[in-house]
Write an enzyme that holds these catalytic residues in place. Sequence first.
Site, PDB file in Angstrom:
ATOM      1  N   GLU A 273       0.787  -1.237   0.000  1.00 41.62           N
ATOM      2  CA  GLU A 273       0.000   0.000   0.000  1.00 41.62           C
ATOM      3  C   GLU A 273       0.817   1.285   0.000  1.00 41.62           C
ATOM      4  OE1 GLU A 273       0.198  -2.217   2.630  1.00 41.62           O
ATOM      5  OE2 GLU A 273       0.239  -1.164   4.550  1.00 41.62           O
ATOM      6  N   GLU A 307      -5.604  -2.747  -0.648  1.00 41.52           N
ATOM      7  CA  GLU A 307      -4.501  -1.774  -0.693  1.00 41.52           C
ATOM      8  C   GLU A 307      -5.038  -0.357  -0.767  1.00 41.52           C
ATOM      9  OE1 GLU A 307      -1.887  -3.140   0.143  1.00 41.52           O
ATOM     10  OE2 GLU A 307      -2.419  -5.200  -0.395  1.00 41.52           O
ATOM     11  N   GLU A 329      -3.828  -4.098   9.560  1.00 40.73           N
ATOM     12  CA  GLU A 329      -4.153  -5.252   8.720  1.00 40.73           C
ATOM     13  C   GLU A 329      -5.504  -5.883   9.060  1.00 40.73           C
ATOM     14  OE1 GLU A 329      -2.822  -5.550   6.075  1.00 40.73           O
ATOM     15  OE2 GLU A 329      -0.864  -4.592   6.294  1.00 40.73           O
TER      16      GLU A 329
HETATM   17  N1  PHE Z   1       1.076  -4.530   3.869  1.00 40.61           N
HETATM   18  C1  PHE Z   1       0.818  -5.430   2.788  1.00 40.61           C
HETATM   19  C2  PHE Z   1      -0.670  -5.665   2.765  1.00 40.61           C
HETATM   20  O1  PHE Z   1      -1.246  -6.194   3.631  1.00 40.61           O
HETATM   21  C3  PHE Z   1       1.452  -6.757   2.906  1.00 40.61           C
HETATM   22  C4  PHE Z   1       2.925  -6.789   2.750  1.00 40.61           C
HETATM   23  C5  PHE Z   1       3.731  -6.961   3.832  1.00 40.61           C
HETATM   24  C6  PHE Z   1       3.489  -6.686   1.493  1.00 40.61           C
HETATM   25  C7  PHE Z   1       5.096  -7.013   3.705  1.00 40.61           C
HETATM   26  C8  PHE Z   1       4.834  -6.760   1.355  1.00 40.61           C
HETATM   27  C9  PHE Z   1       5.641  -6.921   2.444  1.00 40.61           C
HETATM   28  O2  PHE Z   1      -1.328  -5.289   1.893  1.00 40.61           O
HETATM   29 ZN    ZN Z   2      -2.702  -5.021   4.263  1.00 42.42          ZN
END
Ligand code: PHE
Ligand code: ZN
Length: 860
Positions: A273, A307, A329
């Site tokens: 994101e 995202e 999350e």
């Molecule tokens: N933050 C991202 C998501 O949940 C996941 C992610 C974590 C991507 C670590 C890459 C590395 O959408």
């Molecule tokens: Zn996420």
Amino acid sequence: MGIMLTVQNAAATPAIIRREDYTAPDWLVPQIDLEFDLAAAATQVRAQLRLVRNGAHDRPVRLDGDGLTPLSVLRDGAVASDWTLVDGALIIPVMGDVALIETVVTLAPDQNTQLMGLYASGGLLCTQCEAEGFRRITFFPDRPDVLSRYRVRMTADKAHYPVLLGNGDCTGSGDLGDGRHWAEWTDPFPKPSYLFALVAGQLAANRDQFVTMSGKTVDLAIWVAEADLPKTQHAMDALKASMAWDERVYGREYDLGQFNIVAVADFNFGAMENKSLNIFNSRYILADPETATDLDYDAVAGVVAHEYFHNWSGNRVTCRDWFQLSLKEGFTVFRDQCFSADQGSAAVKRIEDVRILRAAQFPEDAGPLAHPIRPDSYIEISNFYTATIYNKGAEIIRMLNTLLGPEMFRKGTDLYFDRHDGTAATCEDFVRAMEDASGQDLAQFRLWYATAGTPRLTVRIADDRLIIDQRVPDTPGQTGKPPLMIPLRLALFDPATGTHGGDRLEVLTKARTEIALPAGSGRPVLSINRGFAAPITVETDRTSADLAFLSAHDDDPFGRYEAMQQLMLDTLVTAVQTGSADHDPVIAAVRTTLTNTALDPAFVGEAVLLPSEAFIGDQLEVVDPDAIHAAREALRCALGTTLSDHWDAAYRRHAADHFVYSPEAKGARRLRNVALGYLAAARADDAGPLAFAQFSAADNMTDRLAALGTLANGDAPERSLALHSFYDRFRDNALVIDKWFATQVMSTRADTLAVVEALRTHPDFTLHNPNRVRALAGAFSMNQLHFHAADGAGYRLLADLLLALDPINPQTAAKLLPPLGRWRRFDPARQALMRAQLERILAAPGLSKDLFEQASKSLA
Ligand code: PHE
Ligand code: ZN
């Protein structure tokens, strides 16, 4: 048990990071200016940090670094020579309360196989910084509570990297005349380093616009290789729908003039994101009927929404520290689940979400890696991007929504965004906003954030009352846990009339709850945990007649599905335990569902599916993979044979002339392909022609892949022809070749282990692409029958692969380890074989801390 003995060099044991040790940053960085001189082999990064002392202390500036060597360090414009490197971090003494520090480093993106930091994927250069990748790009206090304004200038060869993208708005660009060009991007929103991103490469855009609720026009672009442009429309539609949904449901508007998405082939997770520059694993962007299944289409829309939603739940309000990961999350998964539920069948979406929770999170919560959604400690934060943080986290937000009701919940999210916009917040901040907005006391509810393990309810009807006992199982480091606050939705059916006296929400707070039953009525049939309002397991004394009744009459679609699942599970568990079981109640219930034309075909397709072999195993004291497979196949065959006319009718009724993408058409395909599976189970001999006919005639990937899966599981002569023609047709499409790998390793055929071995050395196999690795190793470890082969060959195969992968991509290796850690669930012989592989991994020289944490905890 093992760990201390195996890890010989105690000094090399990686450090444990603890939540209770949190302290505010010593230095803040309100502004950072970055200059990238980009090239795949050698990229130079110059960073200028404006540092401000935070609070009264005399500690030096400490800038995290991972694998970086400073080529120069300037302090307030003068060369500094009094710096040191400690654990990769740059330590610089600073006298005053502010300082300007400039560093220069060189990176080798094309050598970056970990895919963290700046790396090359195909011909592109791109970044991944969450959680701690920014320190692989430049020296910086790489923690989410240090928020900075970023100005980024990139220069690059114009032919190789015609497109240069960064966060925020493009504030300048130009040609340097020597075949190189530059672009400057400025992000007005202060952000933590994990949200930094840049992309450079040959990309083409699908462009569109979105007008926000206050009338601002946002330029949207999805960037892919030119040839993939036709596969981006579904993602674009999902993006616009998400933007409108977040305005309508949460009152949240987009805040910049541009929103860019880039798809890359090599990516450790699903997507990221980064502020206004989301970077995606291409499997969650590219979709067309020829190459993507209906499930892929749903996943694309769900991840695009996820995202996008992070722009508020994650970016505008970010996390104080990584222990708060579920703050962004869990909440964002809840938001994307609700979005997807609004796009099609909410009932089917809920069933799918619960199935994922049960397949991925319940085993985690019951095993050696169990942790609360707000963990207390970690060795490597990458290991905590788990089903618990994401999916159980989402269930906990969902329970708040249930307890408070949608209006108070929305009041709570408004207050949360108001209070914490532009800051780094905690899970506690979220709960307090909910509490303050609603006036409800959530003291006991907070225990969900701290408690690992899936609570278990035991429910029985005793005379005039319902007796509900709750127990939270022990997990590593947590025993004797107090009861949780559980919103339990239930209804009491009168089997004579088929009706109930209303859906009730009981809020359990004690170890035992007794609920008086209405006087004068007979023994009711209990519909419990309706809608799966709480992430728990429930044991009841319901009879198979009760379950059959509910599977036909429950007005809660989830309850109806659940009753059928329970009936099937009871039957299968009996069959495994005693060697035989009466199939008739399941057959009768499936017949009733299958012939009920009032039901949504998409729902029927889910309801008549047998529980997975893994989920059956989860119900048993000791998992017996062979007995489970035999019992499930016997029931599948009985269902296929006895109801063959009905499967046939369903198969015919839901045939379509040509592909349409709509909820109705998707439901029809779903049911039709489930019917195909049962028809194949019934007539092993002529399933081949039927499946092959579908395979050959299909005008979409859903039908083609379903037929291929059916063939791959059997011995029909058409099998190898289908596999070959599929490969030849899609050899240039990596995402489809992933399906070709996964389909074969998931087969229940006797030769599957040899097939996996062969695929491991197939020219298209590579340890450098996480999607391909997951298609082979991830899918294989879900194959309960063959991964758990009695001679341990499956375990050895996985361990071999993880050891080969660890030096290349430790994050992806560590994510694939947990199936080996479930050894306690198996017989002593398998336990020994699984432990032997874990010990072998742990003894490997140069093991990453990612794999060390997973393997050592799995053995403990
Ligand atoms: N933050 C991202 C998501 O949940 C996941 C992610 C974590 C991507 C670590 C890459 C590395 O959408
Ligand atoms: Zn996420």
